[in-house]
Design a protein around this motif. Sequence first.
Motif, mmCIF file in Angstrom:
data_model
loop_
_atom_site.group_PDB
_atom_site.id
_atom_site.type_symbol
_atom_site.label_atom_id
_atom_site.label_comp_id
_atom_site.label_asym_id
_atom_site.label_seq_id
_atom_site.Cartn_x
_atom_site.Cartn_y
_atom_site.Cartn_z
ATOM 1 N N SER A 37 0.829 -1.207 0.000
ATOM 2 C CA SER A 37 0.000 0.000 0.000
ATOM 3 C C SER A 37 0.861 1.255 0.000
ATOM 4 O O SER A 37 0.529 2.256 -0.654
ATOM 5 C CB SER A 37 -0.935 -0.003 1.206
ATOM 6 N N ARG A 40 2.093 1.771 -3.525
ATOM 7 C CA ARG A 40 0.999 2.287 -4.343
ATOM 8 C C ARG A 40 0.752 3.757 -4.032
ATOM 9 O O ARG A 40 0.463 4.556 -4.930
ATOM 10 C CB ARG A 40 -0.273 1.471 -4.120
ATOM 11 N N GLU A 78 -10.382 3.837 -1.017
ATOM 12 C CA GLU A 78 -10.066 2.497 -1.527
ATOM 13 C C GLU A 78 -8.990 1.820 -0.692
ATOM 14 O O GLU A 78 -9.004 0.604 -0.510
ATOM 15 C CB GLU A 78 -9.613 2.603 -2.986
ATOM 16 N N ASP A 79 -8.034 2.609 -0.219
ATOM 17 C CA ASP A 79 -6.928 2.104 0.606
ATOM 18 C C ASP A 79 -6.499 3.247 1.511
ATOM 19 O O ASP A 79 -5.996 4.269 1.037
ATOM 20 C CB ASP A 79 -5.775 1.636 -0.283
#
Length: 208
Positions: A37, A40, A78-79
């Motif tokens: 994560s 990203r 989303e994250d």
Amino acid sequence: MFRSVRRPVIVPQADHARFSAAIALAWRDRPPLPFESFVRGVADHDRGYGEHDDDEIGVVDNVRWVEIQRRGFHPRGEDAVVDLVVALHIRRLMSPPDDDVEAAALADLEHLLPGLVAGAGVTREDADAADAVTNVCDRIAFLFPFEEPAAGEVRGIAYELDGDGSVVLDPWPLAVRRLPGLVTAYEADGYPDRLVPVVVPFDIRPAA
């Protein structure tokens, strides 16, 4: 977008950010956040620009720039780690603010930040440690597209770019012996309506 100083080539913000993430992915001392994560988040740190932006660095006016940053730090849900990494990066860019427009955006970001930290399930100290890595990766990937020599220091790491693809770091922060790769750029003529890719090699290596 970034415009090369030595040839008619454009690197969009999205490709700059993906280059940043390639460096983060190879980081030796991984920051204390869920690593996939985090990477990203580094890849998305300029997500407010979209995929093929035409907001040129050094040319775009500040009102427009702040609008882009607001679009970037707004949580997407989303994250939570990605949202946090992006917000911390933008907070760093805006600190201290240059004008009232930036100050208002920074105040809104600061209001969101405790919830982003809590949502990510990390401490503020761990989040700041991750942002230090983002800072290094972003600095290298920011200077690279201009294709001109540059040198300096960020977070205790000295860097030197020769303007022709070579990047030297000291001390060496990566888990690989050297990091070669490619950045996608585009011919400046007709960009972004006409997208003609240009492959720009990079080679990141330790000092001799």
